[in-house]
Design a protein around this motif. Sequence first.
Motif, PDB file in Angstrom:
ATOM      1  N   THR A  30       0.827  -1.205   0.000  1.00  0.00           N
ATOM      2  CA  THR A  30       0.000   0.000   0.000  1.00  0.00           C
ATOM      3  C   THR A  30       0.862   1.256   0.000  1.00  0.00           C
ATOM      4  O   THR A  30       0.602   2.215  -0.746  1.00  0.00           O
ATOM      5  CB  THR A  30      -0.931   0.024   1.223  1.00  0.00           C
ATOM      6  N   TYR A  31       1.895   1.245   0.828  1.00  0.00           N
ATOM      7  CA  TYR A  31       2.787   2.403   0.884  1.00  0.00           C
ATOM      8  C   TYR A  31       3.457   2.629  -0.466  1.00  0.00           C
ATOM      9  O   TYR A  31       3.517   3.763  -0.962  1.00  0.00           O
ATOM     10  CB  TYR A  31       3.842   2.200   1.975  1.00  0.00           C
ATOM     11  N   ARG A  32       3.963   1.569  -1.076  1.00  0.00           N
ATOM     12  CA  ARG A  32       4.634   1.697  -2.372  1.00  0.00           C
ATOM     13  C   ARG A  32       3.683   2.213  -3.449  1.00  0.00           C
ATOM     14  O   ARG A  32       4.082   2.979  -4.336  1.00  0.00           O
ATOM     15  CB  ARG A  32       5.226   0.342  -2.790  1.00  0.00           C
ATOM     16  N   TYR A  33       2.440   1.806  -3.379  1.00  0.00           N
ATOM     17  CA  TYR A  33       1.460   2.215  -4.391  1.00  0.00           C
ATOM     18  C   TYR A  33       1.183   3.716  -4.311  1.00  0.00           C
ATOM     19  O   TYR A  33       1.069   4.397  -5.346  1.00  0.00           O
ATOM     20  CB  TYR A  33       0.162   1.435  -4.203  1.00  0.00           C
ATOM     21  N   PHE A  34       1.063   4.246  -3.092  1.00  0.00           N
ATOM     22  CA  PHE A  34       0.707   5.647  -2.919  1.00  0.00           C
ATOM     23  C   PHE A  34       1.912   6.573  -2.763  1.00  0.00           C
ATOM     24  O   PHE A  34       1.756   7.803  -2.819  1.00  0.00           O
ATOM     25  CB  PHE A  34      -0.208   5.817  -1.699  1.00  0.00           C
ATOM     26  N   ALA A  35       3.107   6.017  -2.550  1.00  0.00           N
ATOM     27  CA  ALA A  35       4.282   6.861  -2.339  1.00  0.00           C
ATOM     28  C   ALA A  35       4.612   7.659  -3.599  1.00  0.00           C
ATOM     29  O   ALA A  35       4.567   7.129  -4.719  1.00  0.00           O
ATOM     30  CB  ALA A  35       5.483   6.006  -1.938  1.00  0.00           C
ATOM     31  N   VAL A  42       4.168  15.962   1.989  1.00  0.00           N
ATOM     32  CA  VAL A  42       2.731  15.768   2.235  1.00  0.00           C
ATOM     33  C   VAL A  42       2.255  14.442   1.647  1.00  0.00           C
ATOM     34  O   VAL A  42       1.549  13.667   2.301  1.00  0.00           O
ATOM     35  CB  VAL A  42       1.918  16.936   1.644  1.00  0.00           C
ATOM     36  N   ALA A  43       2.656  14.162   0.402  1.00  0.00           N
ATOM     37  CA  ALA A  43       2.259  12.912  -0.244  1.00  0.00           C
ATOM     38  C   ALA A  43       2.890  11.708   0.459  1.00  0.00           C
ATOM     39  O   ALA A  43       2.269  10.641   0.566  1.00  0.00           O
ATOM     40  CB  ALA A  43       2.664  12.928  -1.717  1.00  0.00           C
ATOM     41  N   GLU A  44       4.104  11.886   0.955  1.00  0.00           N
ATOM     42  CA  GLU A  44       4.793  10.805   1.676  1.00  0.00           C
ATOM     43  C   GLU A  44       4.034  10.443   2.944  1.00  0.00           C
ATOM     44  O   GLU A  44       3.798   9.263   3.237  1.00  0.00           O
ATOM     45  CB  GLU A  44       6.213  11.247   2.023  1.00  0.00           C
ATOM     46  N   VAL A  45       3.627  11.459   3.688  1.00  0.00           N
ATOM     47  CA  VAL A  45       2.868  11.214   4.917  1.00  0.00           C
ATOM     48  C   VAL A  45       1.522  10.569   4.587  1.00  0.00           C
ATOM     49  O   VAL A  45       1.064   9.662   5.289  1.00  0.00           O
ATOM     50  CB  VAL A  45       2.652  12.535   5.693  1.00  0.00           C
ATOM     51  N   GLY A  51      -1.051   3.300   4.303  1.00  0.00           N
ATOM     52  CA  GLY A  51      -0.454   2.006   4.600  1.00  0.00           C
ATOM     53  C   GLY A  51      -0.719   1.573   6.027  1.00  0.00           C
ATOM     54  O   GLY A  51      -0.966   0.390   6.299  1.00  0.00           O
ATOM     55  N   THR A  52      -0.674   2.539   6.942  1.00  0.00           N
ATOM     56  CA  THR A  52      -0.913   2.235   8.359  1.00  0.00           C
ATOM     57  C   THR A  52      -2.345   1.765   8.590  1.00  0.00           C
ATOM     58  O   THR A  52      -2.583   0.821   9.351  1.00  0.00           O
ATOM     59  CB  THR A  52      -0.623   3.477   9.221  1.00  0.00           C
ATOM     60  N   LEU A  53      -3.295   2.427   7.947  1.00  0.00           N
ATOM     61  CA  LEU A  53      -4.694   2.014   8.090  1.00  0.00           C
ATOM     62  C   LEU A  53      -4.903   0.588   7.574  1.00  0.00           C
ATOM     63  O   LEU A  53      -5.602  -0.222   8.200  1.00  0.00           O
ATOM     64  CB  LEU A  53      -5.601   2.985   7.330  1.00  0.00           C
ATOM     65  N   VAL A  54      -4.270   0.264   6.432  1.00  0.00           N
ATOM     66  CA  VAL A  54      -4.354  -1.092   5.889  1.00  0.00           C
ATOM     67  C   VAL A  54      -3.680  -2.071   6.849  1.00  0.00           C
ATOM     68  O   VAL A  54      -4.190  -3.182   7.101  1.00  0.00           O
ATOM     69  CB  VAL A  54      -3.696  -1.160   4.493  1.00  0.00           C
ATOM     70  N   PHE A  55      -2.540  -1.665   7.401  1.00  0.00           N
ATOM     71  CA  PHE A  55      -1.791  -2.498   8.347  1.00  0.00           C
ATOM     72  C   PHE A  55      -2.648  -2.835   9.564  1.00  0.00           C
ATOM     73  O   PHE A  55      -2.720  -3.983  10.008  1.00  0.00           O
ATOM     74  CB  PHE A  55      -0.527  -1.738   8.761  1.00  0.00           C
TER      75      PHE A  55
END
Length: 217
Positions: A30-35, A42-45, A51-55
């Motif tokens: 998820t993180y890689r997809y949205f990073a 801002v986009a990184e956060v 990713g955290t919500l999915v985690f």
Amino acid sequence: MRDTENVKKPGSGWLSIVTDYGPLLLFFMTYRYFAPEEPEPVAEVGAVIRGTLVFMAASLVALGVSKWRLGRVSPMLWFSTALIVGFGALTVFFGDPLFVQLKPTIIYLAFGVALLVGAWRGKALLKILLEAAFEGLTDEGWLKLSRNWGVFFLALAGLNEFLRWYLDFGGWLAAKLWVFLPLTFLFTFTQIPMLLKHGLDPEATDEVIEEDPSTGG
């Protein structure tokens, strides 16, 4: 009855691995997809929060699957899931990935110290955590296993902090999959000769890998 148990155990072991590491893999994907491709705070956060919500959601699902399919939830999975949800909530609330990165260090330190103190006092806490999964292993074997995993957990805590300081979030997250996971399996394999020397049933050696004491950290 014995044959039925032998057929069931491998599947349960691999299911344990999936419930331990599946949420982390989903976090990574998820993180890689949205990073963002270019550095953009801002986009990184935002990618970290998604990713955290999915985690968090995947960890709760893994907890339910473990209870449903295995009939139990290991103490370590309870502890890990509680920290994932707690630190994940802090990450989302404050928009700071630091909380997610600190979680593995806290887990490794807590288990490392607990196992070493227990071994020093002559109590094999790992035997309690794994619910005596390794058939035939002597008390001395359990003590040595607890001591060795205690030292290994402290080493992982130090490694996590080192990588947290010297890598960006994406690099640190990749290391959780491509460094920590192989190291854990390699260390687990190195314990097999000692376990066999101290009475472990040779037919149960597969369980040594499947009942990996580390968690999806």
